[in-house]
Design a protein around this motif. Structure first.
Motif, PDB file in Angstrom:
ATOM      1  N   LYS A   5      92.648 -49.660   4.174  1.00 10.95           N
ATOM      2  CA  LYS A   5      92.949 -51.078   4.408  1.00 10.95           C
ATOM      3  C   LYS A   5      93.709 -51.253   5.719  1.00 10.95           C
ATOM      4  O   LYS A   5      93.497 -52.240   6.443  1.00 10.95           O
ATOM      5  CB  LYS A   5      93.767 -51.632   3.243  1.00 10.95           C
ATOM      6  N   ALA A   6      94.575 -50.295   6.042  1.00  8.51           N
ATOM      7  CA  ALA A   6      95.294 -50.382   7.322  1.00  8.51           C
ATOM      8  C   ALA A   6      94.312 -50.260   8.477  1.00  8.51           C
ATOM      9  O   ALA A   6      94.368 -51.027   9.445  1.00  8.51           O
ATOM     10  CB  ALA A   6      96.350 -49.285   7.396  1.00  8.51           C
ATOM     11  N   GLN A   7      93.390 -49.314   8.345  1.00  9.33           N
ATOM     12  CA  GLN A   7      92.442 -49.088   9.430  1.00  9.33           C
ATOM     13  C   GLN A   7      91.585 -50.327   9.686  1.00  9.33           C
ATOM     14  O   GLN A   7      91.287 -50.665  10.822  1.00  9.33           O
ATOM     15  CB  GLN A   7      91.563 -47.879   9.106  1.00  9.33           C
ATOM     16  N   THR A   8      91.184 -51.020   8.633  1.00 13.75           N
ATOM     17  CA  THR A   8      90.298 -52.169   8.844  1.00 13.75           C
ATOM     18  C   THR A   8      91.063 -53.487   8.953  1.00 13.75           C
ATOM     19  O   THR A   8      90.445 -54.549   9.002  1.00 13.75           O
ATOM     20  CB  THR A   8      89.266 -52.289   7.705  1.00 13.75           C
ATOM     21  N   SER A   9      92.398 -53.421   8.999  1.00 14.82           N
ATOM     22  CA  SER A   9      93.137 -54.682   9.031  1.00 14.82           C
ATOM     23  C   SER A   9      92.883 -55.451  10.326  1.00 14.82           C
ATOM     24  O   SER A   9      92.911 -56.673  10.328  1.00 14.82           O
ATOM     25  CB  SER A   9      94.632 -54.419   8.855  1.00 14.82           C
ATOM     26  N   ARG A  10      92.629 -54.740  11.407  1.00 19.66           N
ATOM     27  CA  ARG A  10      92.311 -55.405  12.672  1.00 19.66           C
ATOM     28  C   ARG A  10      90.993 -54.843  13.200  1.00 19.66           C
ATOM     29  O   ARG A  10      90.671 -53.685  12.934  1.00 19.66           O
ATOM     30  CB  ARG A  10      93.411 -55.141  13.718  1.00 19.66           C
ATOM     31  N   PRO A  11      90.244 -55.626  13.976  1.00 22.71           N
ATOM     32  CA  PRO A  11      89.024 -55.063  14.553  1.00 22.71           C
ATOM     33  C   PRO A  11      89.343 -53.950  15.553  1.00 22.71           C
ATOM     34  O   PRO A  11      90.384 -53.992  16.214  1.00 22.71           O
ATOM     35  CB  PRO A  11      88.366 -56.265  15.243  1.00 22.71           C
ATOM     36  N   GLU A  12      88.456 -52.983  15.642  1.00 19.66           N
ATOM     37  CA  GLU A  12      88.568 -51.895  16.619  1.00 19.66           C
ATOM     38  C   GLU A  12      89.891 -51.157  16.552  1.00 19.66           C
ATOM     39  O   GLU A  12      90.422 -50.708  17.567  1.00 19.66           O
ATOM     40  CB  GLU A  12      88.372 -52.406  18.072  1.00 19.66           C
ATOM     41  N   MET A  13      90.455 -51.034  15.376  1.00 14.53           N
ATOM     42  CA  MET A  13      91.683 -50.244  15.227  1.00 14.53           C
ATOM     43  C   MET A  13      91.383 -48.775  15.470  1.00 14.53           C
ATOM     44  O   MET A  13      90.273 -48.309  15.193  1.00 14.53           O
ATOM     45  CB  MET A  13      92.228 -50.399  13.797  1.00 14.53           C
ATOM     46  N   GLU A  14      92.392 -48.047  15.929  1.00 20.42           N
ATOM     47  CA  GLU A  14      92.171 -46.614  16.122  1.00 20.42           C
ATOM     48  C   GLU A  14      93.167 -45.786  15.351  1.00 20.42           C
ATOM     49  O   GLU A  14      93.614 -44.729  15.768  1.00 20.42           O
ATOM     50  CB  GLU A  14      92.196 -46.276  17.610  1.00 20.42           C
ATOM     51  N   PHE A  15      93.506 -46.287  14.178  1.00 20.94           N
ATOM     52  CA  PHE A  15      94.448 -45.594  13.315  1.00 20.94           C
ATOM     53  C   PHE A  15      93.767 -44.374  12.683  1.00 20.94           C
ATOM     54  O   PHE A  15      94.288 -43.261  12.699  1.00 20.94           O
ATOM     55  CB  PHE A  15      94.915 -46.594  12.265  1.00 20.94           C
ATOM     56  N   LEU A  16      92.567 -44.562  12.148  1.00 17.19           N
ATOM     57  CA  LEU A  16      91.758 -43.457  11.636  1.00 17.19           C
ATOM     58  C   LEU A  16      90.485 -43.413  12.460  1.00 17.19           C
ATOM     59  O   LEU A  16      89.908 -44.448  12.758  1.00 17.19           O
ATOM     60  CB  LEU A  16      91.366 -43.693  10.177  1.00 17.19           C
ATOM     61  N   ASN A  17      90.019 -42.204  12.793  1.00 17.48           N
ATOM     62  CA  ASN A  17      88.720 -42.159  13.451  1.00 17.48           C
ATOM     63  C   ASN A  17      87.606 -42.173  12.401  1.00 17.48           C
ATOM     64  O   ASN A  17      87.882 -42.149  11.197  1.00 17.48           O
ATOM     65  CB  ASN A  17      88.610 -40.949  14.385  1.00 17.48           C
ATOM     66  N   SER A  18      86.364 -42.220  12.856  1.00 14.54           N
ATOM     67  CA  SER A  18      85.279 -42.418  11.887  1.00 14.54           C
ATOM     68  C   SER A  18      85.190 -41.254  10.909  1.00 14.54           C
ATOM     69  O   SER A  18      85.005 -41.447   9.703  1.00 14.54           O
ATOM     70  CB  SER A  18      83.959 -42.603  12.621  1.00 14.54           C
ATOM     71  N   GLN A  19      85.350 -40.031  11.404  1.00 14.00           N
ATOM     72  CA  GLN A  19      85.264 -38.875  10.511  1.00 14.00           C
ATOM     73  C   GLN A  19      86.352 -38.940   9.440  1.00 14.00           C
ATOM     74  O   GLN A  19      86.111 -38.740   8.260  1.00 14.00           O
ATOM     75  CB  GLN A  19      85.384 -37.571  11.327  1.00 14.00           C
ATOM     76  N   HIS A  20      87.543 -39.255   9.893  1.00 19.84           N
ATOM     77  CA  HIS A  20      88.658 -39.318   8.952  1.00 19.84           C
ATOM     78  C   HIS A  20      88.420 -40.419   7.912  1.00 19.84           C
ATOM     79  O   HIS A  20      88.685 -40.241   6.723  1.00 19.84           O
ATOM     80  CB  HIS A  20      89.954 -39.571   9.735  1.00 19.84           C
ATOM     81  N   TYR A  21      87.889 -41.540   8.355  1.00 21.80           N
ATOM     82  CA  TYR A  21      87.596 -42.629   7.421  1.00 21.80           C
ATOM     83  C   TYR A  21      86.557 -42.187   6.384  1.00 21.80           C
ATOM     84  O   TYR A  21      86.706 -42.440   5.185  1.00 21.80           O
ATOM     85  CB  TYR A  21      87.093 -43.854   8.199  1.00 21.80           C
ATOM     86  N   ASN A  22      85.529 -41.464   6.866  1.00 17.82           N
ATOM     87  CA  ASN A  22      84.520 -40.954   5.927  1.00 17.82           C
ATOM     88  C   ASN A  22      85.161 -40.082   4.856  1.00 17.82           C
ATOM     89  O   ASN A  22      84.843 -40.179   3.674  1.00 17.82           O
ATOM     90  CB  ASN A  22      83.477 -40.114   6.665  1.00 17.82           C
ATOM     91  N   GLU A  23      86.034 -39.193   5.296  1.00 17.31           N
ATOM     92  CA  GLU A  23      86.664 -38.285   4.345  1.00 17.31           C
ATOM     93  C   GLU A  23      87.509 -39.069   3.354  1.00 17.31           C
ATOM     94  O   GLU A  23      87.542 -38.771   2.158  1.00 17.31           O
ATOM     95  CB  GLU A  23      87.533 -37.258   5.082  1.00 17.31           C
TER      96      GLU A  23
END
Ligand code: HEM
Ligand SMILES: [Cu+2]
Lengths: 658, 201
Positions: A79-97
């Motif tokens: 939820k933190a990662q998607t709270s704003r557009p184009e956030m770079e808190f998690l990268n795509s791989q990390h989000y997948n995991e």
């Protein structure tokens, strides 16, 4: 073997480094604390080797709370990662995991153990038995679950987490597209935990069929017992499919077979079918016991018998049967064709009928009842509207043609959270507030309970309601970010804020446990809610042999009638007989550990080491075969002493609900 | 939990715990049926996906399969006699027939391992095609069950020798008997739906 040691521990991500340090410190702290308090022996004899269904249940529940924390953290990170557009808190791989581990942990390591834990504590008591049919097997089930859960959880610090979604569809989850070991964790850890669950299913079927006390016919069983029984049947019918699917996945990944691969004639859709042949019944495996809990809670706090008992039983059976023939609704868009899709649309929508019957039964149970708004009852009340939202959107998704629009969007994600959170999480919270005094001899604080309730329910709705609209607007699931131009930003932000409120609710719950352990009144009645079923007829916390004299049942809601007619409540000295109980055993925990070790080696594809550990598994089985421990007998004097201790004080306790 | 003994029943059914164990094992067999049914389903889906590799007709040797079948079916029969001897409280007869059963089972396994080696020589391994993957895993799962059964029954025989016929050892023997017959039934399905079907296809 060719293991790359520098890839053994995951490095380079500050979040993960932080967790590694936290895990290390927690472990050191726990070991040091137990040693300092000299509690090792206590832990070993009272808990780790126990075969007592109540303690096993409590261990399940503790694990489930921890897993809820872990899975919830994953949810918050997303939820933190998607709270704003184009956030770079998690990268795509990390989000997948993270969405993968979140999904797996929430369903298999949070929902399942929470419910199985409550089943363990409550079912033998509700049917007037002294334990489950196979107490040692029950401990083995727990340790296999625990072993699988731990193996799965270490993946993010050792070797890397699975990243192909909780459904792990092929070909993505195969070796070609996921060459790392992450998905091995999925295949192996779930296998170990799944075996434990299967054993639980067998155990509860036999327990409920064979160990009901005198007079409790099938149609006089409490509703939670009924749902547990049907759930156990579903477990036995569905889990072997998952066992096979995971084994084939393991063969494909480790030994180069071609079940689900694109090459060699394999069929990726075979995985999808096998997965959901298990996966959809699994949804009902977690939902049915939850329905049972609500039935108990609603009847107790409406001070009425459950409305429409028979129709409840038949609708449970109907749901169970239908749940086996709906699995294709998970992949309408993957080329099944209109005829097949229509068939599965109809079966899926048909499930709404028995579910609707249950809804009305609950409402009619409350009608004209003298409702007591306790924390437990609040969860049941909130369940009704929230679950209806989940159900109605489910019927929307059930329409094959319309699903082409909803498929793979956040609409679906919102739907299943609206089913799983009210249907499972609300239920286990209701169950915990309700049965807590039975388990521990004190209540959870009702005032904190209400804080917990309001924060959690409001937070839940604020988190997931926007996701329906995001999904309808085209926001896809499993996407780590979105562009500013999409216009999704406000709703995503709202949803993220909701998740913080929800987390605050959970924090209050944890604080409530802490507060109640320290300060709650210990001098309470063994029946603080003026309840209806047999578990309330014995001491709180329950003495290890459950009942000095096995109760006799004449009707539904037996304890209620015993109280009204004032019969069967007292115990004469002449009625006390010696009680036979099973002894503790170190084997279940040993098996859990050795399975964990063998599994770990298998994950890393160290086959020789895994085979050596496998010998340890066989050694355990052989030792078990030669084990002739017959248990022990509790003497009349001891029973006398224990019974006197709680029965004497019963008149002087503080009333809570009356 | 009660240790009440009802001596009017056969030895293995005399205590409540033993009755529960037997029922529990039946439920377990239910799970095993689902497990094998899934494997048969997988085989049914993949059995014509040769990926250019060998087909059924290229590798199946019906004579050897017949021998395997006879061995296993006979072993089921001798297992039946063993349980019959147990009901007559004839420990010696029971153990003799159990040993014969296991010898037949071992013979079956020996044939099956040879069969696998033969397949491998023909270039038909688990990695060759989807058909062979599913064939090996179906047969292998059954074979692994037989192996486990032999090891398990050996444990039970040792206990029979040490303790004689008691309700507990009788119950254990009875359960391994159920297991053995179950494996036989699975084999009949394998024989029909894998070998015979493969040869007529
Ligand atoms: C506690 C609060 C929770 C939050 C904040 C949360 C949040 C999320 C989010 C953000 C996603 C991923 C959406 C995406 O596809 O990008 C997700 C997926 C999922 N959640 Fe939750 N969730 C929560 C609780 C639960 C519970 C209680 C369950 C089950 C009992 C659950 C089961 C799942 C599953 C199965 C997925 C799909 C994973 C996948 O795509 O493979 N969640 N959740
Ligand atoms: Cu489904």
């Amino acid at each position: 073997m060719g293991i790359k040691w520098d890839e053994f521990f995951i490095t380079g991500d500050p979040l993960i480094l932080g967790s590694q340090i936290a895990i290390l410190l927690t472990m050191i702290g726990a070991v040091a604390g137990i040693t300092y308090l000299k509690k090792w022996k206590y832990l070993w004899t009272e808990w780790l080797t126990t075969v007592d269904h109540k303690k096993i249940g409590i261990m399940y529940i503790i694990s489930a709370v921890l897993m809820f924390f872990r899975g919830g953290m994953d949810g918050l990170l997303m939820k933190a990662q998607t709270s704003r557009p184009e956030m770079e808190f998690l990268n795509s791989q990390h989000y997948n995991e993270i969405f993968t581990t979140h999904g797996v942990i929430m369903i298999l390591f949070m929902a399942m153990p929470f419910l199985i834990g409550l089943m363990n504590v409550v079912i033998p008591l509700q049917i007037g038995a002294r334990d489950v049919a196979f107490p040692q097997l029950n401990a083995l089930s727990f340790w296999l679950f625990f072993s699988g859960a731990m193996l799965f959880n270490i993946s993010f610090v050792i070797g890397g987490s699975p990243d192909a979604g909780w459904t792990s569809y092929f070909p993505l989850a195969g070796k070609e597209f996921s060459p790392g070991i992450g998905n091995n964790y999925y295949a192996v850890a779930l296998q170990i935990a799944g075996i434990g669950t299967l054993m639980t299913g067998i155990n509860f079927i036999v327990t409920i069929l064979k160990m009901r006390t005198k007079g409790m016919t099938l149609m006089k069983m409490p509703m939670f017992t009924w749902t547990t029984f049907v759930t156990s049947i579903l477990i036995v019918a569905a889990f072997p499919i998952f066992t096979v699917a995971l084994a084939l996945m393991t063969f494909d990944r480790l030994y180069g077979t071609h079940f689900f691969t694109v090459s060699g004639g394999g069929m990726d859709m075979l995985w999808a079918n096998l997965f959901w042949l298990w996966g959809h019944p699994e949804v009902y495996i977690v939902a049915l016991p939850a329905f049972g809990i609500f039935s108990e809670v609603i009847a107790t706090f409406s001070r009425k018998s459950l409305f429409g008992y028979k129709s409840m039983v038949f609708s449970i059976l109907g749901i169970a049967l239908l749940s086996m023939v709906v699995w294709v609704h998970h992949f309408y868009t993957m080329g099944s064709g209109p005829a097949v899709n229509s068939f599965f649309s109809i079966t899926t929508m048909a499930i709404a009928i028995p579910t609707g019957v249950k809804m009305f039964n609950w409402l009619f149970t409350m009608r004209k009842g003298r409702i007591k708004i306790t924390s437990a009852m609040l969860w049941a009340l909130a369940f009704v509207p929230c679950f209806v939202i989940g159900g109605v959107t489910g019927v929307m998704l059930a329409m094959g043609a319309a699903d082409y629009q909803y498929h793979n969007t956040l609409f679906l994600v919102a739907h299943f959270h609206y089913v799983l959170i009210p249907g499972v999480v609300f239920a286990v919270f209701a169950g915990l507030y309700y049965w807590w005094p039975k388990m521990f001899g004190f209540m959870l604080n009702e005032k904190l309970g209400k804080w917990h309730f309001w924060l959690f329910v409001i937070g839940f709705n604020v988190t997931f309601m926007p996701m329906f609209f995001l999904g309808l607007n085209g926001a896809v699931r499993r996407a780590y970010t979105y562009s500013a131009e999409s216009g999704f930003a406000p709703l995503f932000m709202l949803s993220a804020i909701g998740s913080i409120v929800l987390a605050a609710g959970f924090a209050v719950f944890c604080y409530n446990i802490y507060w109640s352990i320290r300060y709650a009144d210990r001098n309470i009645s063994s029946d603080p809610w003026d309840a209806r079923t047999l578990e309330w007829s014995t001491a709180s916390p329950v003495q290890f042999y459950n009942f000095a004299k096995l109760p006799e049942v004449k009707s539904l809601d037996p304890f209620w009638h015993m109280k009204k007619k004032n019969e069967g409540l007292t115990l004469h000295d002449s009625e006390i007989e010696e009680i036979h109980m099973p002894s503790n055993s170190w084997l279940p925990i040993y098996m859990g550990v050795i399975f964990g070790i063998a599994g770990f080696f298998l994950v890393f594809e160290w086959h020789i080491a895994a085979a050596v550990a496998g010998i340890g598994i066989f050694a355990g089985l052989i030792i078990r075969s030669f084990d002739y421990n017959e248990g022990f007998h509790v003497s009349k004097e001891e029973i006398h002493r224990i019974e006197n201790a709680w029965r004497k004080t019963e008149g002087e306790v503080h009333d809570h609900v009356s | 939990m009660s240790a009440k003994v009802d001596t009017s029943l056969p030895l293995e059914y005399q205590t409540e715990q033993d009755r529960m164990n037997i029922l529990g094992f039946w439920v377990f067999l239910g799970a095993e049926i689902v497990l094998f049914a899934t494997l048969f389903g997988v085989y049914g889906v993949l059995y014509e996906r040769f990926a250019g590799g060998p087909t059924h007709k290229d590798i199946f040797v019906i004579k050897d399969v017949m021998i395997q079948t006879v061995l296993l079916l006979t072993s089921s029969f001798t297992m039946g006699i063993a349980i019959f001897e147990m009901r007559r409280h004839n420990l010696k007869g029971l153990i003799t027939w159990l040993v014969i059963t296991l010898a037949l089972g071992a013979g079956f396994l020996f044939m099956e391992i040879n069969e696998f080696i033969h397949y491998a020589h023909e270039g038909a391994t688990m990695q060759t095609s989807a058909f062979l993957s599913s064939l090996f895993v179906l047969l292998g799962t059954h074979g692994a069950h037989v192996t486990l059964g032999i090891g398990w029954a050996t444990m039970v025989i040792i206990q029979l020798l040490k303790r004689g016929l008691t309700p507990t050892t009788a119950r254990k023997t009875f359960i391994i008997g159920l297991y053995w017959h179950f494996l036989d039934v699975v084999w009949i399905f394998i024989f029909t739906f894998v070998y015979l079907k493969g040869l007529v296809a």
